[in-house]
Design a protein around this motif. Structure first.
Motif, PDB file in Angstrom:
ATOM      1  N   GLN A  82       6.725  -3.247 -10.806  1.00  0.00           N
ATOM      2  CA  GLN A  82       7.175  -4.627 -10.259  1.00  0.00           C
ATOM      3  C   GLN A  82       7.194  -5.352 -11.578  1.00  0.00           C
ATOM      4  N   CYS A 106       1.214 -10.137  -1.394  1.00  0.00           N
ATOM      5  CA  CYS A 106       1.833  -8.758  -2.483  1.00  0.00           C
ATOM      6  C   CYS A 106       2.801  -9.839  -4.242  1.00  0.00           C
ATOM      7  N   LEU A 107       2.549 -10.040  -4.981  1.00  0.00           N
ATOM      8  CA  LEU A 107       3.088 -10.563  -6.199  1.00  0.00           C
ATOM      9  C   LEU A 107       4.593 -10.490  -6.143  1.00  0.00           C
ATOM     10  N   HIS A 118      -1.931   0.153  -2.012  1.00  0.00           N
ATOM     11  CA  HIS A 118      -0.998  -0.593  -1.831  1.00  0.00           C
ATOM     12  C   HIS A 118       0.230  -0.586  -3.661  1.00  0.00           C
ATOM     13  N   GLU A 119      -0.665  -0.440  -4.513  1.00  0.00           N
ATOM     14  CA  GLU A 119      -0.291  -1.171  -6.044  1.00  0.00           C
ATOM     15  C   GLU A 119       0.358   0.836  -5.841  1.00  0.00           C
ATOM     16  N   HIS A 149       4.051   1.237  -4.672  1.00  0.00           N
ATOM     17  CA  HIS A 149       5.111   0.370  -5.415  1.00  0.00           C
ATOM     18  C   HIS A 149       5.447   1.629  -6.390  1.00  0.00           C
TER      19      HIS A 149
END
Ligand code: NI
Length: 169
Positions: A51, A91-92, A133-134, A137
């Protein structure tokens, strides 16, 4: 420490697959510090290196209310997962979008910590969701990929609309 820029969907760089880390050295520890600073400032509860446009297998999170329990996983691998649960995720990298996603209820994750020491952690609840979730990514996947094509189209439209409005103001 430095705050890093967070990439936003549909930026293609979010689709990059991260490389494993060969050695946890000073540069990796510095990356971890910067990721925590970026995550806390956002504010968010988790962040993957992908990210911030660094394509290495590093994820950080802090699920505590006081923001004093930083957790970092380097080269994370899920060695066991069981059950299914649905959670509303955000999510950012996909601002202002919250959607329900189904993931494993419990996971066992193996990783290196900030000192390069091997750790094994059993996680459930929000921690298990956040780890999955991470880790997505790091593979170039986003939580919105799990939505139906119709919902994905709505998400894209909402983001484009928000961006146009931002440009006008
Ligand atoms: Ni995210």
């Amino acid at each position: 420490m430095a705050k890093l820029e967070i990439l936003h969907y549909p930026d293609k760089r979010l689709r990059t697959v991260a490389e494993p880390i060969a050695a946890v050295d000073h540069s990796i520890r510095s990356l971890v510090d910067d990721m925590f600073e970026t995550m806390y400032a956002a504010p968010g509860i988790g962040l993957a290196a992908t990210q911030v446009n660094v394509h290495k297998r590093v994820i950080v999170m802090d699920l505590s209310a006081e923001k004093n329990e930083p957790q970092c996983f380097i080269n994370p691998e899920i060695t066991k997962s069981e059950g299914l649960e649905q959670t509303e995720e955000g999510c950012l990298s996909v601002p202002d979008i919250f959607e329900t996603v189904e993931r494993a209820e419990r996971v066992v994750v193996k990783a290196l910590d900030k000192d390069g020491k091997e750790i094994t952690l059993e996680a459930d609840g929000l921690l298990a969701v956040c780890i999955q979730h991470e880790m997505d990514h790091l593979l170039g996947n986003l939580f919105v990929d799990y939505l139906s094509p119709l919902k994905q189209m709505r998400v894209k439209k909402k983001i484009q609309k928000a961006r146009r409005q931002a440009a006008i103001i």
